[in-house]
Motif scaffolding. Structure first.
Motif, PDB file in Angstrom:
ATOM      1  N   GLN A 158       0.846  -1.190   0.000  1.00 57.71           N
ATOM      2  CA  GLN A 158       0.000   0.000   0.000  1.00 57.71           C
ATOM      3  C   GLN A 158       0.881   1.239   0.000  1.00 57.71           C
ATOM      4  OE1 GLN A 158      -1.823  -0.702   3.973  1.00 57.71           O
ATOM      5  NE2 GLN A 158      -0.696   1.122   4.626  1.00 57.71           N
ATOM      6  N   SER A 159       0.250   2.398  -0.112  1.00 58.72           N
ATOM      7  CA  SER A 159       0.987   3.652   0.017  1.00 58.72           C
ATOM      8  C   SER A 159       1.503   3.799   1.442  1.00 58.72           C
ATOM      9  CB  SER A 159       0.082   4.837  -0.337  1.00 58.72           C
ATOM     10  OG  SER A 159      -0.383   4.734  -1.668  1.00 58.72           O
ATOM     11  N   VAL A 160       2.513   4.642   1.613  1.00 54.53           N
ATOM     12  CA  VAL A 160       3.020   4.921   2.960  1.00 54.53           C
ATOM     13  C   VAL A 160       2.065   5.917   3.612  1.00 54.53           C
ATOM     14  CG1 VAL A 160       5.010   5.643   4.319  1.00 54.53           C
ATOM     15  CG2 VAL A 160       5.356   4.604   2.073  1.00 54.53           C
ATOM     16  N   GLU A 161       1.335   5.472   4.633  1.00 49.52           N
ATOM     17  CA  GLU A 161       0.236   6.273   5.180  1.00 49.52           C
ATOM     18  C   GLU A 161       0.560   7.000   6.481  1.00 49.52           C
ATOM     19  OE1 GLU A 161      -3.260   3.917   5.633  1.00 49.52           O
ATOM     20  OE2 GLU A 161      -3.401   3.414   3.493  1.00 49.52           O
ATOM     21  N   THR A 162       1.276   6.371   7.371  1.00 47.07           N
ATOM     22  CA  THR A 162       1.426   6.933   8.716  1.00 47.07           C
ATOM     23  C   THR A 162       2.654   7.835   8.820  1.00 47.07           C
ATOM     24  OG1 THR A 162       2.801   5.153   9.601  1.00 47.07           O
ATOM     25  CG2 THR A 162       0.411   4.822   9.633  1.00 47.07           C
ATOM     26  N   GLU A 163       2.595   8.798   9.735  1.00 45.97           N
ATOM     27  CA  GLU A 163       3.700   9.732   9.927  1.00 45.97           C
ATOM     28  C   GLU A 163       4.958   9.009  10.404  1.00 45.97           C
ATOM     29  OE1 GLU A 163       3.879  12.891   9.017  1.00 45.97           O
ATOM     30  OE2 GLU A 163       1.909  12.515   8.142  1.00 45.97           O
ATOM     31  N   PHE A 164       4.796   7.975  11.213  1.00 45.99           N
ATOM     32  CA  PHE A 164       5.960   7.237  11.705  1.00 45.99           C
ATOM     33  C   PHE A 164       6.768   6.678  10.549  1.00 45.99           C
ATOM     34  CE2 PHE A 164       8.077   3.272  12.699  1.00 45.99           C
ATOM     35  CZ  PHE A 164       8.815   3.591  13.827  1.00 45.99           C
ATOM     36  N   TRP A 165       6.102   6.007   9.619  1.00 44.62           N
ATOM     37  CA  TRP A 165       6.818   5.364   8.523  1.00 44.62           C
ATOM     38  C   TRP A 165       7.285   6.369   7.483  1.00 44.62           C
ATOM     39  CZ3 TRP A 165       8.913   1.054   9.523  1.00 44.62           C
ATOM     40  CH2 TRP A 165       8.308   0.132  10.373  1.00 44.62           C
ATOM     41  N   LYS A 166       6.584   7.480   7.307  1.00 45.46           N
ATOM     42  CA  LYS A 166       7.057   8.541   6.410  1.00 45.46           C
ATOM     43  C   LYS A 166       8.371   9.125   6.932  1.00 45.46           C
ATOM     44  CE  LYS A 166       2.473  10.006   4.812  1.00 45.46           C
ATOM     45  NZ  LYS A 166       1.446  11.089   4.851  1.00 45.46           N
ATOM     46  N   LYS A 167       8.411   9.414   8.235  1.00 39.79           N
ATOM     47  CA  LYS A 167       9.627   9.961   8.844  1.00 39.79           C
ATOM     48  C   LYS A 167      10.769   8.957   8.769  1.00 39.79           C
ATOM     49  CE  LYS A 167      11.389  11.870  13.198  1.00 39.79           C
ATOM     50  NZ  LYS A 167      11.076  12.162  14.626  1.00 39.79           N
ATOM     51  N   PHE A 168      10.456   7.704   9.076  1.00 35.00           N
ATOM     52  CA  PHE A 168      11.461   6.629   9.005  1.00 35.00           C
ATOM     53  C   PHE A 168      12.075   6.563   7.618  1.00 35.00           C
ATOM     54  CE2 PHE A 168      12.426   2.257   7.773  1.00 35.00           C
ATOM     55  CZ  PHE A 168      13.250   1.818   8.793  1.00 35.00           C
ATOM     56  N   LEU A 169      11.230   6.549   6.594  1.00 38.32           N
ATOM     57  CA  LEU A 169      11.690   6.422   5.217  1.00 38.32           C
ATOM     58  C   LEU A 169      12.564   7.604   4.816  1.00 38.32           C
ATOM     59  CD1 LEU A 169      11.396   4.690   2.633  1.00 38.32           C
ATOM     60  CD2 LEU A 169       9.398   6.077   2.044  1.00 38.32           C
ATOM     61  N   LYS A 170      12.136   8.802   5.154  1.00 44.08           N
ATOM     62  CA  LYS A 170      12.880   9.999   4.778  1.00 44.08           C
ATOM     63  C   LYS A 170      14.252  10.036   5.438  1.00 44.08           C
ATOM     64  CE  LYS A 170      12.419  15.019   4.371  1.00 44.08           C
ATOM     65  NZ  LYS A 170      11.533  16.189   4.642  1.00 44.08           N
ATOM     66  N   GLU A 171      14.298   9.727   6.725  1.00 44.75           N
ATOM     67  CA  GLU A 171      15.571   9.766   7.451  1.00 44.75           C
ATOM     68  C   GLU A 171      16.561   8.739   6.917  1.00 44.75           C
ATOM     69  OE1 GLU A 171      14.552   9.266  11.541  1.00 44.75           O
ATOM     70  OE2 GLU A 171      13.983  11.384  11.810  1.00 44.75           O
TER      71      GLU A 171
END
Length: 261
Positions: A202-215
């Motif tokens: 699925q798309s990356v939905e939650t803020e936790f995983w968005k931040k994780f991915l970016k970092e």
């Protein structure tokens, strides 16, 4: 490995980062494995800080580079690697990037071979380029970022995380029962290559995983100088829509940080 250990064993200061450099050819296999044995015997298990012993290798590495590499050792290859990079990786770090003389486009060319991270338990792999088939097969705890892989990626994976900034081959995630993966799916074709019996995506939905991915991608770009990672980070909010978050079906109700809102 014996030459490296003979050269450096009396030069290591365990309280600072120690840097050494060697040339390597593809006849040199399992570089880092015997070194890990010596480091373990001298310093014990997981007592050294990350990047205490930094070995830079220039050239083309043979099979099983960094197999069973222990915590505290970091291998950086400027060139390319054969199959089985990071087999049984055990806390060490491996970084692979093209030679500064190379004109190849990283995300369009293979830089590490087949069956990378087979049975890895911990540690990190950053490779600026594509991997071959069976990437991260039976990975149970390592973290990796690459720029594409062949068939059977993340096969039988039980733990760890893989971020793939490019396309994947057939049968991705077959038998995957643990861990997590993120696929940069710019052409929206991942579903044609995924194994739906084992995983959901699925798309990356939650803020936790968005931040994780970016970092994680930012750290990868800093260390590998990846142009693709740089493009993604500079336009992250726009590029985020191209990512698929892949999770084993068995893990959906066991995650500490759920993937859905």
């Amino acid at each position: 490995d014996e030459k490296i250990w003979t050269d450096i064993k009396n030069k290591i200061n365990s309280s600072i980062k120690n840097n050494f450099e060697y040339e390597i050819s593809n006849t040199s296999r399992s570089v880092g494995t015997r070194l890990s044995h010596h480091v373990y015997k001298k310093y014990g298990n997981e007592t050294l800080n990350d990047d205490t012993i930094n070995i830079k290798l220039l050239g083309s590495a043979g099979q099983s580079l960094g197999a069973f590499l222990t915590k505290g050792i970091s291998l950086t290859v400027e060139g390319d690697c054969n199959d089985y990079v990071g087999k049984g990786l055990s806390g060490g770090k491996i970084l692979v990037r093209a030679s500064q003389k190379s004109r190849l486009v990283a995300d369009q060319n293979t830089i590490i071979g087949n069956t990378v991270l087979y049975g890895a338990t911990s540690g990190t792999l950053y490779a600026s380029g594509q991997a071959g088939e069976r990437f991260a097969v039976r990975n149970s705890g390592s973290f990796a970022i690459i720029e594409g892989c062949g068939a059977h990626g993340c096969e039988y994976m039980t733990g760890g995380t893989a971020i793939i900034l490019g396309s994947v081959g057939d049968n991705f995630g077959a038998g995957m029962t643990g861990g997590m993966a993120f696929i940069y799916d710019e052409k929206n074709e991942f579903e044609n290559f995924a194994n739906p019996t084992s995983i959901i995506w699925q798309s990356v939905e939650t803020e936790f995983w968005k931040k994780f991915l970016k970092e994680k991608i930012r750290d990868y770009e800093t260390k590998t100088f990846s142009k693709k990672a740089k493009k993604i980070i500079e336009n992250f909010e726009t590029e985020l829509k191209y990512f698929k978050q892949v999770c084993p079906i068995e893990m959906l109700d066991k995650l500490d940080n759920p993937i859905s809102l």
